[in-house]
Write an enzyme that holds these catalytic residues in place. Sequence first.
Site, PDB file in Angstrom:
ATOM      1  N   ASP A 171     -33.983  15.403 -30.121  1.00  0.00           N
ATOM      2  CA  ASP A 171     -33.167  14.233 -29.804  1.00  0.00           C
ATOM      3  C   ASP A 171     -33.928  13.194 -28.987  1.00  0.00           C
ATOM      4  OD1 ASP A 171     -33.183  16.162 -27.823  1.00  0.00           O
ATOM      5  OD2 ASP A 171     -31.026  16.216 -27.548  1.00  0.00           O
ATOM      6  N   HIS A 198     -32.808  16.108 -23.056  1.00  0.00           N
ATOM      7  CA  HIS A 198     -32.007  16.495 -21.896  1.00  0.00           C
ATOM      8  C   HIS A 198     -32.659  17.680 -21.179  1.00  0.00           C
ATOM      9  CE1 HIS A 198     -29.133  14.861 -24.943  1.00  0.00           C
ATOM     10  NE2 HIS A 198     -28.758  14.148 -23.902  1.00  0.00           N
ATOM     11  N   ASP A 239     -36.707  18.887 -25.203  1.00  0.00           N
ATOM     12  CA  ASP A 239     -35.450  18.205 -25.504  1.00  0.00           C
ATOM     13  C   ASP A 239     -35.322  16.963 -24.630  1.00  0.00           C
ATOM     14  OD1 ASP A 239     -32.592  19.176 -26.887  1.00  0.00           O
ATOM     15  OD2 ASP A 239     -32.295  17.875 -25.146  1.00  0.00           O
ATOM     16  N   HIS A 241     -28.472  24.494 -22.151  1.00  0.00           N
ATOM     17  CA  HIS A 241     -27.580  24.054 -21.070  1.00  0.00           C
ATOM     18  C   HIS A 241     -26.666  25.164 -20.570  1.00  0.00           C
ATOM     19  CE1 HIS A 241     -28.914  19.982 -21.490  1.00  0.00           C
ATOM     20  NE2 HIS A 241     -28.413  19.835 -22.705  1.00  0.00           N
TER      21      HIS A 241
END
Length: 307
Positions: free
Chosen positions: A244, A165, A163, A126
């Site tokens: 995740d 995200h 991931d 990120h």
Amino acid sequence: METLYITHPACKLHEMGDWHPECPARLDAIHDQLVASGLLDFLDEAEAPVAAEADLLRVHTAAHLDYLRSHAPKQGYFPIDADTIMNPHTLEAAAVAAGAGIAAVDAVLGGSHQTAFCAVRPPGHHARPAQAMGFCFYNNLAVAAAYALDSHGLSRVAIVDFDVHHGNGTEDMFAGDDRVLMCSFFQNSIFPGTWRRPCPENMVNIPVDAYTRGDELRQVVSDLWMPRLRAFSPELVLISAGFDGHREDDMGQLGLVEADFSWITQQVVALAGQTAGGRVVSFLEGGYALSALGRSAVAHIRALASL
């Protein structure tokens, strides 16, 4: 040829408060499962070096590095935002987390290892050129990708991100760079919610709905990732390995299990064997349900090592 397992004790010194899910125990969970499985005996362990400032500056602005240094606390915490917090050890941890990727790229391109897993934190995908966010300070994978392109003279580096995200920072750094192909899936309508529309030509962004199961995500990989990866013919593959998306992890609502992470990794390793001399470097990103994280990382590393 053994898989390189690279980490550093400083990665456990960074913490953002007892309440925070991105915690030092994540690395313990992976290590404990590697020991319990017996897999650690088949890995070549190494300590990550500190990333040079010149390596960070390939993808981050000087202003970003200066901001982090000037706000690093001597005690207590400094919040970049509500979820991204520095303690006195954060920048030391971030520097070796980025350095791990540099060392891993050198190892696989130098021929001492074929694959590598960077068991590091803070995570990276990120982190944007001029912004820390989403638990991330330096973009570990992007630092390694830029280093491979510039210092090793590669022409084609593929990035795979599974991931839950979207890796918005990595996308920001390489969107439009035809030396890089980034393939990702991620849960739609959750953090960070910033994937680009229209999608850059060198990106394969696949947002999926909550509760998407592993069999559906395997189809995404087969139908949408692999044809682009084969056509791109990468010389090196880098993985943002976020766990995740596991069905036990409350950070998202996808339905992946250990076998799915293993299967995805096997597809990537097979592709790398065809085009990149088998060279794959993987970076720990998310994964916050500790038991599921440890089990999933073991499945991923076992597939990386073809064991």
